[in-house]
Design a protein around this motif. Sequence first.
Motif, PDB file in Angstrom:
ATOM      1  N   GLN A 146      58.617 -26.110   7.289  1.00 16.20           N
ATOM      2  CA  GLN A 146      59.229 -26.924   8.331  1.00 16.20           C
ATOM      3  C   GLN A 146      60.577 -27.437   7.861  1.00 16.20           C
ATOM      4  O   GLN A 146      60.762 -27.790   6.694  1.00 16.20           O
ATOM      5  CB  GLN A 146      58.335 -28.112   8.687  1.00 16.20           C
ATOM      6  CG  GLN A 146      57.178 -27.777   9.602  1.00 16.20           C
ATOM      7  CD  GLN A 146      56.521 -29.041  10.116  1.00 16.20           C
ATOM      8  OE1 GLN A 146      55.960 -29.803   9.348  1.00 16.20           O
ATOM      9  NE2 GLN A 146      56.602 -29.274  11.412  1.00 16.20           N
ATOM     10  N   ILE A 147      61.494 -27.511   8.814  1.00 12.45           N
ATOM     11  CA  ILE A 147      62.829 -28.008   8.504  1.00 12.45           C
ATOM     12  C   ILE A 147      63.375 -28.692   9.747  1.00 12.45           C
ATOM     13  O   ILE A 147      63.123 -28.259  10.875  1.00 12.45           O
ATOM     14  CB  ILE A 147      63.760 -26.853   8.038  1.00 12.45           C
ATOM     15  CG1 ILE A 147      65.079 -27.383   7.515  1.00 12.45           C
ATOM     16  CG2 ILE A 147      63.965 -25.831   9.150  1.00 12.45           C
ATOM     17  CD1 ILE A 147      65.902 -26.305   6.784  1.00 12.45           C
ATOM     18  N   ALA A 148      64.078 -29.780   9.548  1.00 13.75           N
ATOM     19  CA  ALA A 148      64.750 -30.472  10.646  1.00 13.75           C
ATOM     20  C   ALA A 148      66.236 -30.166  10.585  1.00 13.75           C
ATOM     21  O   ALA A 148      66.804 -30.035   9.505  1.00 13.75           O
ATOM     22  CB  ALA A 148      64.524 -31.978  10.550  1.00 13.75           C
ATOM     23  N   ARG A 149      66.855 -30.068  11.772  1.00  9.55           N
ATOM     24  CA  ARG A 149      68.297 -29.823  11.833  1.00  9.55           C
ATOM     25  C   ARG A 149      68.893 -30.639  12.970  1.00  9.55           C
ATOM     26  O   ARG A 149      68.317 -30.710  14.063  1.00  9.55           O
ATOM     27  CB  ARG A 149      68.606 -28.337  12.047  1.00  9.55           C
ATOM     28  CG  ARG A 149      70.102 -28.022  12.098  1.00  9.55           C
ATOM     29  CD  ARG A 149      70.348 -26.533  12.355  1.00  9.55           C
ATOM     30  NE  ARG A 149      71.769 -26.224  12.373  1.00  9.55           N
ATOM     31  CZ  ARG A 149      72.559 -26.334  13.450  1.00  9.55           C
ATOM     32  NH1 ARG A 149      72.045 -26.769  14.608  1.00  9.55           N
ATOM     33  NH2 ARG A 149      73.836 -26.038  13.384  1.00  9.55           N
ATOM     34  N   THR A 150      70.027 -31.269  12.696  1.00 10.80           N
ATOM     35  CA  THR A 150      70.772 -31.967  13.729  1.00 10.80           C
ATOM     36  C   THR A 150      71.780 -31.020  14.345  1.00 10.80           C
ATOM     37  O   THR A 150      72.089 -29.956  13.792  1.00 10.80           O
ATOM     38  CB  THR A 150      71.502 -33.190  13.161  1.00 10.80           C
ATOM     39  OG1 THR A 150      72.472 -32.748  12.194  1.00 10.80           O
ATOM     40  CG2 THR A 150      70.543 -34.152  12.480  1.00 10.80           C
ATOM     41  N   ARG A 151      72.326 -31.416  15.483  1.00 12.96           N
ATOM     42  CA  ARG A 151      73.280 -30.541  16.172  1.00 12.96           C
ATOM     43  C   ARG A 151      74.531 -30.292  15.324  1.00 12.96           C
ATOM     44  O   ARG A 151      75.146 -29.231  15.415  1.00 12.96           O
ATOM     45  CB  ARG A 151      73.663 -31.156  17.522  1.00 12.96           C
ATOM     46  CG  ARG A 151      74.656 -30.308  18.306  1.00 12.96           C
ATOM     47  CD  ARG A 151      74.766 -30.746  19.748  1.00 12.96           C
ATOM     48  NE  ARG A 151      73.646 -30.253  20.533  1.00 12.96           N
ATOM     49  CZ  ARG A 151      73.558 -30.379  21.855  1.00 12.96           C
ATOM     50  NH1 ARG A 151      74.502 -31.002  22.532  1.00 12.96           N
ATOM     51  NH2 ARG A 151      72.522 -29.895  22.504  1.00 12.96           N
ATOM     52  N   ASP A 152      74.904 -31.258  14.461  1.00 12.14           N
ATOM     53  CA  ASP A 152      76.098 -31.056  13.634  1.00 12.14           C
ATOM     54  C   ASP A 152      75.806 -30.285  12.356  1.00 12.14           C
ATOM     55  O   ASP A 152      76.686 -30.099  11.511  1.00 12.14           O
ATOM     56  CB  ASP A 152      76.777 -32.394  13.311  1.00 12.14           C
ATOM     57  CG  ASP A 152      75.904 -33.314  12.464  1.00 12.14           C
ATOM     58  OD1 ASP A 152      74.839 -32.871  11.996  1.00 12.14           O
ATOM     59  OD2 ASP A 152      76.297 -34.481  12.270  1.00 12.14           O
ATOM     60  N   GLY A 153      74.559 -29.825  12.193  1.00 10.94           N
ATOM     61  CA  GLY A 153      74.255 -28.903  11.098  1.00 10.94           C
ATOM     62  C   GLY A 153      73.586 -29.505   9.889  1.00 10.94           C
ATOM     63  O   GLY A 153      73.288 -28.781   8.931  1.00 10.94           O
ATOM     64  N   ALA A 154      73.311 -30.809   9.878  1.00 15.37           N
ATOM     65  CA  ALA A 154      72.583 -31.397   8.756  1.00 15.37           C
ATOM     66  C   ALA A 154      71.133 -30.919   8.791  1.00 15.37           C
ATOM     67  O   ALA A 154      70.524 -30.829   9.863  1.00 15.37           O
ATOM     68  CB  ALA A 154      72.629 -32.921   8.840  1.00 15.37           C
ATOM     69  N   VAL A 155      70.589 -30.592   7.621  1.00 15.43           N
ATOM     70  CA  VAL A 155      69.215 -30.092   7.558  1.00 15.43           C
ATOM     71  C   VAL A 155      68.411 -30.867   6.527  1.00 15.43           C
ATOM     72  O   VAL A 155      68.961 -31.405   5.560  1.00 15.43           O
ATOM     73  CB  VAL A 155      69.157 -28.578   7.232  1.00 15.43           C
ATOM     74  CG1 VAL A 155      69.792 -27.759   8.331  1.00 15.43           C
ATOM     75  CG2 VAL A 155      69.785 -28.285   5.884  1.00 15.43           C
ATOM     76  N   ALA A 156      67.094 -30.913   6.737  1.00 17.33           N
ATOM     77  CA  ALA A 156      66.177 -31.556   5.798  1.00 17.33           C
ATOM     78  C   ALA A 156      64.872 -30.774   5.795  1.00 17.33           C
ATOM     79  O   ALA A 156      64.094 -30.865   6.739  1.00 17.33           O
ATOM     80  CB  ALA A 156      65.925 -33.008   6.190  1.00 17.33           C
TER      81      ALA A 156
END
Length: 411
Positions: free
Chosen positions: A198-208
């Motif tokens: 699993q990975i999270a991503r924001t619209r500006d490209g930050a990922v976690a």
Amino acid sequence: MTEISVPAVGVLGDGQLARMMAPAAVELGIELRLLAGSPDASAAQVIPRTTIGDYRNVDDVLAFAEGCDAVTFDHEHVPAEVLSALEEQSRVLNPTPAALVYAQDKLAMRRAVEELGLPNPRWSEVRTAEDLESFGNAVGWPVVLKTPRGGYDGKGVMIIRDAASVAQAIEWFDRAKEEGTGLLAEQKMPFTRELSAQIARTRDGAVAPYPVVESTQTNGVCDEVVAPAPRTSPAHLAEAERIARILAEKLRVTGMLAVELFEVAEGDASDAAPSGIYVNELAMRPHNSGHWTMDGSATSQFEQHLRAVLGLPLGATEVTGGAGGHVVMKNLLGGANQNLHSAVPAAMQRSPHSKIHLYGKEPKPGRKIGHVNILSQTTKPNEDYDAARARLGRARKTAAEVAEILVEGTA
């Protein structure tokens, strides 16, 4: 008095995934709005700002989305015409329809994975029984046949054992022809086990990214998850995370992405399926394989999803307890007990450290009605492998016993 602007997130889909966004929204001061098919739906029971309507109806959805800062989903089944209407109204959709299609349509997903050079099982779009027989003869029997859209928890999946069994799929081919599509045929992988990244991503490209987990399926339904995945080589863990990062970035996902994976170990490898990690399916929302994060990570997948769709900084994702920490998530699948709450005292008595999560759903055989999380930690800095394995084994056994008490009503 200064007017305070509270961000509002609208959710299409009224199941347990939307339900479990509610505590995170409360903690962050976010107004969560729900479009539900019924006031008795799992999420509608706990989200005060609920509108009754149909996620398949354009007018219902457009009216619901009015005033939302972002609209997101707890399933992939929103029709294309509804998504298009929302885009025409300039509504903020996270994930966007352009990304969501890869979770909605398994054929589109397979093509994208192939174009990105990531490891797929051998696959083909088949439109006739003859196509399917040719595919099976080429890759070897049995093969897996899937409907491109609408399948979940083992639905929309058929195992075709041999060429003589192809006739079982005739009705599926007829329906697919009416819908103007083919079916997805896949090589049946000789996988050692199933993993999820699993990975999270924001619209500006930050990922976690979250730690890669092991998931166990029963009759096509997730039964147990262990985080992080035990007994996994560093190379396979790194490959799983690499695949998730590439898919999140190249498909421009906004929100949570779950990449379900097959792991093929050396002992199970063959010429048709060398050792390694292969993509199984995608989900662009919180996912069953991430329920452990509710009690085992600083940032639950539900909070992370809300952060991502609103463009907020992403939270920490490691397993609580650091090195040696594990979380066991055991699904509650409907059994004989029709009154879960009657068994809660006995379940709590069996394991005070267990965290019980119930979804407010009527128990039916095999239906997901809740889950149990157990965090397994150690204070021993030099715990050896055998001790760590035994500790994890005890946590898994306890989780299974608590689940048994709840779903069967037996102490």
